[in-house]
Scaffold this active site. Sequence first.
Site, PDB file in Angstrom:
ATOM      1  N   LYS A  53       0.825  -1.201   0.000  1.00 58.56           N
ATOM      2  CA  LYS A  53       0.000   0.000   0.000  1.00 58.56           C
ATOM      3  C   LYS A  53       0.868   1.264   0.000  1.00 58.56           C
ATOM      4  O   LYS A  53       0.650   2.179  -0.794  1.00 58.56           O
ATOM      5  CB  LYS A  53      -0.925  -0.010   1.235  1.00 58.56           C
ATOM      6  CG  LYS A  53      -1.975   1.086   1.216  1.00 58.56           C
ATOM      7  CD  LYS A  53      -2.674   1.189   2.568  1.00 58.56           C
ATOM      8  CE  LYS A  53      -3.739   0.154   2.780  1.00 58.56           C
ATOM      9  NZ  LYS A  53      -5.038   0.542   2.213  1.00 58.56           N
ATOM     10  N   MET A  92      -4.986  -7.382   9.357  1.00 57.67           N
ATOM     11  CA  MET A  92      -4.321  -6.501  10.320  1.00 57.67           C
ATOM     12  C   MET A  92      -5.154  -5.250  10.549  1.00 57.67           C
ATOM     13  O   MET A  92      -6.211  -5.080   9.986  1.00 57.67           O
ATOM     14  CB  MET A  92      -2.923  -6.174   9.824  1.00 57.67           C
ATOM     15  CG  MET A  92      -2.000  -7.379   9.901  1.00 57.67           C
ATOM     16  SD  MET A  92      -0.360  -6.991   9.350  1.00 57.67           S
ATOM     17  CE  MET A  92      -0.633  -6.485   7.701  1.00 57.67           C
ATOM     18  N   GLY A 144      14.812 -39.183  -9.324  1.00 60.95           N
ATOM     19  CA  GLY A 144      13.524 -39.705  -8.849  1.00 60.95           C
ATOM     20  C   GLY A 144      13.213 -39.003  -7.539  1.00 60.95           C
ATOM     21  O   GLY A 144      13.507 -39.483  -6.452  1.00 60.95           O
ATOM     22  N   TYR A 189      15.913 -31.640 -18.776  1.00 67.12           N
ATOM     23  CA  TYR A 189      14.478 -31.792 -18.988  1.00 67.12           C
ATOM     24  C   TYR A 189      13.759 -32.125 -17.690  1.00 67.12           C
ATOM     25  O   TYR A 189      14.378 -32.543 -16.716  1.00 67.12           O
ATOM     26  CB  TYR A 189      14.183 -32.881 -20.038  1.00 67.12           C
ATOM     27  CG  TYR A 189      14.528 -34.283 -19.596  1.00 67.12           C
ATOM     28  CD1 TYR A 189      13.612 -35.052 -18.888  1.00 67.12           C
ATOM     29  CD2 TYR A 189      15.774 -34.838 -19.885  1.00 67.12           C
ATOM     30  CE1 TYR A 189      13.926 -36.329 -18.469  1.00 67.12           C
ATOM     31  CE2 TYR A 189      16.101 -36.117 -19.469  1.00 67.12           C
ATOM     32  CZ  TYR A 189      15.173 -36.864 -18.756  1.00 67.12           C
ATOM     33  OH  TYR A 189      15.480 -38.118 -18.321  1.00 67.12           O
TER      34      TYR A 189
HETATM   35  C1  PEP Z   1      10.647 -41.368  -8.111  1.00 66.05           C
HETATM   36  O1  PEP Z   1      11.007 -42.034  -7.142  1.00 66.05           O
HETATM   37  O2  PEP Z   1      10.681 -40.130  -8.142  1.00 66.05           O
HETATM   38  C2  PEP Z   1      10.123 -42.054  -9.289  1.00 66.05           C
HETATM   39  C3  PEP Z   1       9.826 -41.380 -10.376  1.00 66.05           C
HETATM   40  O3  PEP Z   1       9.875 -43.358  -9.152  1.00 66.05           O
HETATM   41  P1  PEP Z   1       8.545 -43.954  -8.541  1.00 66.05           P
HETATM   42  O4  PEP Z   1       7.630 -42.845  -8.228  1.00 66.05           O
HETATM   43  O5  PEP Z   1       8.013 -44.869  -9.587  1.00 66.05           O
HETATM   44  O6  PEP Z   1       9.062 -44.681  -7.354  1.00 66.05           O
END
Ligand code: PEP
Length: 908
Positions: free
Chosen positions: A27, A107, A794, A880
Amino acid sequence: MSENNDQKFVYDFTEGNRDLKDLLGGKGANLAEMTNLGLPVPPGFTITTEACKVYLESGSEPVELRDEVSAHLDALERKMGKKLGQADDPLLVSVRSGAKFSMPGMMDTVLNIGLSDESVVGLARQADNERFAWDSYRRLIQMFGKTVLDVDGELFEDALDEVKTAKKVASDTDLDAADLKKVVERFKEIVKAQTGRDFPQDPREQMDLAIEAVFNSWNTDRAKLYRRQERIPGDLGTAVNVCSMVFGNLGPDSGTGVAFTRDPASGHQGVYGDYLQNAQGEDVVAGIRNTVPLADLESIDKTSYDRLMHIMETLETHYKDLCDIEFTIERGQLWMLQTRVGKRTAGAAFRIATQLVDQGLIDEAEALQRVNGAQLAQLMFPKFDDDYAGGGKGAEQIGRGIAASPGAAVGKAVFDSYTAVKWSRSGEKVILIRRETNPDDLDGMIAAEGILTSRGGKTSHAAVVARGMGKTCVCGAEELEVDTKRRRMTTADGQVVEEGDVVSIDGSTGRVYLGEVPVVPSPVVEYFEGRMHAGADDADELVQAVHRIMAYADRVRRLRVRANADNAEDASRARRFGAQGIGLCRTEHMFLGERRQYVERLILADTDTEREDALKALLPLQKQDFVELFEAMDGLPVTVRLLDPPLHEFLPDITELSVRVALAESRKEPHENDLRLLQAVHRLHEQNPMLGLRGVRLGLVIPGLFTMQVRAIAEAAAQRIDAKGDPRAEIMIPLVGTVQELEIVREEAEQVIEEVRAQTGVDLKLALGTMIELPRAAVTAGQIAEAAEFFSFGTNDLTQTVWGFSRDDVEASFFTAYLEKGIFGVSPFETIDKDGVGALVRSAVEAGRATRPDIKLGVCGEHGGDPESVHFFHEVGLDYVSCSPFRIPVARLEAGRAAAESKGSDSR
Ligand code: PEP
Ligand code: MG
């Protein structure tokens, strides 16, 4: 902080600007910006968030603050030609909170500071309106009493009601000056009785106390809760704006209003807003009287109207965006009280961004910053027909829960997973209704159109899993009593919904209906699916805008976007949605259904021959899967992950099987096979399967399993090449913890590929890499890169193993408590935990590239489609992200936004 002698804690409105939101709050920064633009802003000054921080940390205001406020107050008094609370003609000020991020209503604000028993008389004379003066004074005591002195607000309300009742009138506006004098007396008595002191008559004391109250209001429970929900950091503090008062309630030539510089729902330019004659801001909010459309102001006060239109144009051109404003007209004089970049619907965000590009106000990179992935996701869900969902024939609202995962779903009520799967297989659409869900309900959730639970919040299992799947979910609809045993639910008024009755659930509002509400498909999905073209005559504005924004994003993004898909159908959809390959094909999905018997045989095999037979039976099936997948993704990379989950997942349920065996025994029926199965199930049973015999460990202890899969991939690729296709298969090993594991699998795989090359005469090129989903893998990524041509992070397993909790077990148990306590701003399974999991990703990226500069790096955990996480992956330099097909457009957009943002900051 206070050691820094140069630090200034108070800024005049003429000194700040809109870039100083950290210091002056939203503000304050915008009031300063408008002041500098020469717009009519009532003069005033802003006390910085830094002063608030000092106060919150030390319990007292910075020592310099009092003098600085005095100096600014002097200047303000000189400018206004009157003194704060001056008896014959008082300067009055408002004291308003204003943090960096808007926290509406959270607030405190106190208006009319400077009024006292003396100055109220002066104000009455100056305004030539006694009623107005006494009404202003009673408002001050009421607001000040409540927010500064902590008096229960109801006491004031009750006292006001008493005076109205005595006079036999219903509305405040029916009270005259004499009545309001009585109200003021009553209010002062309340203050005295509740606080043991008189209402302060010294205007400066009023102001100082109000400033302190605003500082304190940063830490009220509701403000803290709001910040946690909105993920606003708790240490920002609020600024305090001290602004000279202007009054919209001085008669018919005064008034107050709100306006948008264009329609926040469609983005169209025009006159949008509301005006209330002879009123103050709070009256508009309180809805005491009806407002009129802003356009009507033209006939009420043409000069102010024209001036306002001109100012709105100035603001929009200056801010280069939709602005919302608050204004007051005091006796024909227009004053701007606030502006900010206005909130808008998801659809309008896209339209406005492209409209502003067309108007030459912003460029494409800036347009990308004006939208976000969450808005795009919102536009992709089907919706209930707006005209219908409010009620109507055939469907009736029977409850409301938490809008956990957006979309609109209609189907027959089923109360267990088994029925959901069975009915959906026979072509029925079903809504799975449970008290709450757990991992056992997964099949049913997949089969259902939507999920409804009567318990649990936004982070319950149902909510989290449904969002991950892009499936509609309403959870925590507590007034619905779910009885899974009797397969029915009962509404608050006793209506019973039986299995098979049609229900409709709205994941965007949380509403639950009995009966069918018509659903309209999302035109944006029709567009992504290729069923609607942006250039077509009937393409609506929204689709055209989305098309243009996506084109900008694709042009600038560095991250490629792949899909997590394991069948040709998903792969094709992903491709239509813009996927540039498959980043994760989970092969375990290819071992279910009819094929389960071969896996059972593999597990039960006593001899090499039995095992080889089972593998031989699986090989052609697997190969055909891959042929189809490579065809759907022809010319694009397809990362196939070898089998990951523990084997017992492919075996029957231990209890069911035990019962079967026991029954067969008691009936003296043959049960040899079941008994062997049961022994296998016992043998493979694990306390913590997530940390057990799975991933690469399986491949190393079950001879022939991984090599069968590698052979299927290689033969499928060879077949596609023979058919003049262009398969780009990549083989990925899951759950690797050390390079030795990878080396062994790699050697075996290379041998098989060589055999297939020799057999088929096709020159196969298959990349071999690994998932990085264990902390040890991330820490030793430099070594692992010796044997891996690519890494795919993963982040699902990495999050579980870094935190040491299993997703399935903990989301339903303590996550809600953790979110409430602010330990998580958001579930780490939804948005990457940058400091923990993210730090491991970052260091593994560096180590991997140090060993193998051309290593390809991606992510395939759920985070690959989460907007905030995509920005992080861009920043750490991945090549990616890979996510479920439905989230691909969101990932593309966010990758583009991340790139545009970092380009912007590089050049700054
Ligand atoms: C991961 O662990 O991020 C993964 C892509 O494998 P999943 O979810 O199949 O265990
Ligand atoms: Mg994993």
